[in-house]
Design an enzyme around this catalytic site. Sequence first.
Site, PDB file in Angstrom:
ATOM      1  N   LYS A  80     -13.497 -14.159  -4.603  1.00 39.53           N
ATOM      2  CA  LYS A  80     -13.866 -14.695  -5.906  1.00 39.53           C
ATOM      3  C   LYS A  80     -12.656 -14.708  -6.839  1.00 39.53           C
ATOM      4  O   LYS A  80     -11.638 -14.064  -6.583  1.00 39.53           O
ATOM      5  CB  LYS A  80     -15.003 -13.869  -6.518  1.00 39.53           C
ATOM      6  N   THR A  81     -12.793 -15.394  -7.975  1.00 43.89           N
ATOM      7  CA  THR A  81     -11.651 -15.694  -8.844  1.00 43.89           C
ATOM      8  C   THR A  81     -11.029 -14.473  -9.499  1.00 43.89           C
ATOM      9  O   THR A  81      -9.837 -14.191  -9.325  1.00 43.89           O
ATOM     10  CB  THR A  81     -12.070 -16.707  -9.922  1.00 43.89           C
ATOM     11  N   ASN A 102     -16.893 -11.405  -9.959  1.00 46.84           N
ATOM     12  CA  ASN A 102     -16.820 -12.097 -11.247  1.00 46.84           C
ATOM     13  C   ASN A 102     -17.836 -11.547 -12.236  1.00 46.84           C
ATOM     14  O   ASN A 102     -17.711 -11.751 -13.443  1.00 46.84           O
ATOM     15  CB  ASN A 102     -17.055 -13.594 -11.059  1.00 46.84           C
ATOM     16  N   ASP A 151      -5.327 -10.771 -21.023  1.00 47.84           N
ATOM     17  CA  ASP A 151      -5.622 -10.870 -22.453  1.00 47.84           C
ATOM     18  C   ASP A 151      -6.521  -9.741 -22.956  1.00 47.84           C
ATOM     19  O   ASP A 151      -7.303  -9.917 -23.880  1.00 47.84           O
ATOM     20  CB  ASP A 151      -6.252 -12.233 -22.770  1.00 47.84           C
ATOM     21  N   ASP A 199     -10.771 -25.884  -8.636  1.00 51.55           N
ATOM     22  CA  ASP A 199     -11.959 -25.068  -8.400  1.00 51.55           C
ATOM     23  C   ASP A 199     -13.239 -25.751  -8.893  1.00 51.55           C
ATOM     24  O   ASP A 199     -14.226 -25.840  -8.162  1.00 51.55           O
ATOM     25  CB  ASP A 199     -11.792 -23.714  -9.084  1.00 51.55           C
ATOM     26  N   HIS A 203     -16.299 -27.037  -6.502  1.00 50.67           N
ATOM     27  CA  HIS A 203     -17.667 -26.538  -6.626  1.00 50.67           C
ATOM     28  C   HIS A 203     -18.670 -27.683  -6.766  1.00 50.67           C
ATOM     29  O   HIS A 203     -19.742 -27.658  -6.157  1.00 50.67           O
ATOM     30  CB  HIS A 203     -17.795 -25.623  -7.851  1.00 50.67           C
ATOM     31  N   ASP A 246      -6.079 -18.461  -5.685  1.00 53.94           N
ATOM     32  CA  ASP A 246      -6.829 -17.213  -5.555  1.00 53.94           C
ATOM     33  C   ASP A 246      -7.715 -17.187  -4.317  1.00 53.94           C
ATOM     34  O   ASP A 246      -7.997 -16.124  -3.769  1.00 53.94           O
ATOM     35  CB  ASP A 246      -7.665 -16.965  -6.809  1.00 53.94           C
ATOM     36  N   HIS A 247      -8.161 -18.355  -3.880  1.00 53.68           N
ATOM     37  CA  HIS A 247      -9.088 -18.456  -2.750  1.00 53.68           C
ATOM     38  C   HIS A 247      -9.212 -19.919  -2.371  1.00 53.68           C
ATOM     39  O   HIS A 247      -8.664 -20.802  -3.047  1.00 53.68           O
ATOM     40  CB  HIS A 247     -10.467 -17.902  -3.129  1.00 53.68           C
TER      41      HIS A 247
END
Length: 410
Positions: A80-81, A102, A151, A199, A203, A246-247
Amino acid sequence: MKKKLHIKTNKSFIKNICLCFMLGYFGMATAQSSTKPYVVMVSLDGFRWDFVKHFNLPKLTNIAQAGVQAKSMKPSYPTKTFPNHYAIVTGLYPDHHGIINNSFYDPQLEKIFSLSSDAKTDPQFYGGNPIWNVAEQQGVKTASFYWPGSDTGKKSPSIYKKYDDKVPYAVRIDTVIDWLNLPENERPHLIMLYFDEPDHTGHNFGPLSLENKKMVTKMDSVIGVLTNKLDALPIGKKINLIVVSDHGMADINDTKKVAILDYLKPNWVGYQQVINPIMSLEAKAGYKDSIAQALTKVPHIKFWAAKDLPRRLHYGSNPRVLDFVVEAKKNYSLVTNMSQIIKGGTHGYDNNNKDMHAIFFAKGPNFRIGKKIGTFQNVSVYPLIAHILGLQIEKVDGDFKEVNQMLRKE
């Protein structure tokens, strides 16, 4: 009897000596800083490892020819992200840095982490020591444009942005260029840059759809614009550009879905949220056996008690994983009810699934030219960057030996 020796000091002389020393010291420090290389790392969310085989991507191909390309980069579990972006910058598996999905429930904090709430920037949820924090502690300025986890305000770079997906990609690129045009004593030597595509398109339409082909091609062009602007800078030859994801992404459809909660009685479970194709389940007291027995009857899934997850997944010891992990089998989806429409693509499956694998491209003064390497684990990017920037790091899950072959001999 010894005579006392009296020396009359010249205050002006001493002041000049000190001034010369200080100027010399700071001049030396500036010279050292100006010779330190730069790293700009870019993430293309959801960019699968084999898109370069399926689509014409000249800009990434150019980076591979001028530098390094990995066959693929293996994401951490779950794929996952947020878990993987944070794994890349901490060198730790999600089980160890704490962002285990997530969205998740922390039973110790009694709080829920999600991408749609302020919890996303709450430093309590983030463990590890991200690479920008290590760099800042050792005198290297850093900046981030939207990298997940940058952040929080506590372990953040000198310069960082609060996430706003409406900011155009061109503005993000030009801002990075502006940072690299700052005076040397203000200029970051490590910059993180995040793009949220392909992404979203993957999706919505699936990884090999026409729509995603157009988006992947667009993102290749975005990398081309960034590369050209970096190369044109006065310090362009000192910049190491790293492009990762990332994936990957796998196809899903409405004929392959499992309404997982239909098999469990509500009074058995505490926290449970389907994050297709994976979820963690909290068992209420006395119902672990009931849940386990019920899950054995569910088709098209695999599940584990947290303590029994395969060692290769490096997952299950963190209390945030809760009591059970359920994962849909390849190309299947977990849904809350059967009326939920499934289409397009998703990720989160076992990281041995090649559709989950990510990209790694790099070029610059520290990288070899035209070098192809095999698949490596994404946590090893952390010691790679630390080595390039000359940073001292503590022991992490990443292994520099996995990636040192891509670097030029010093």
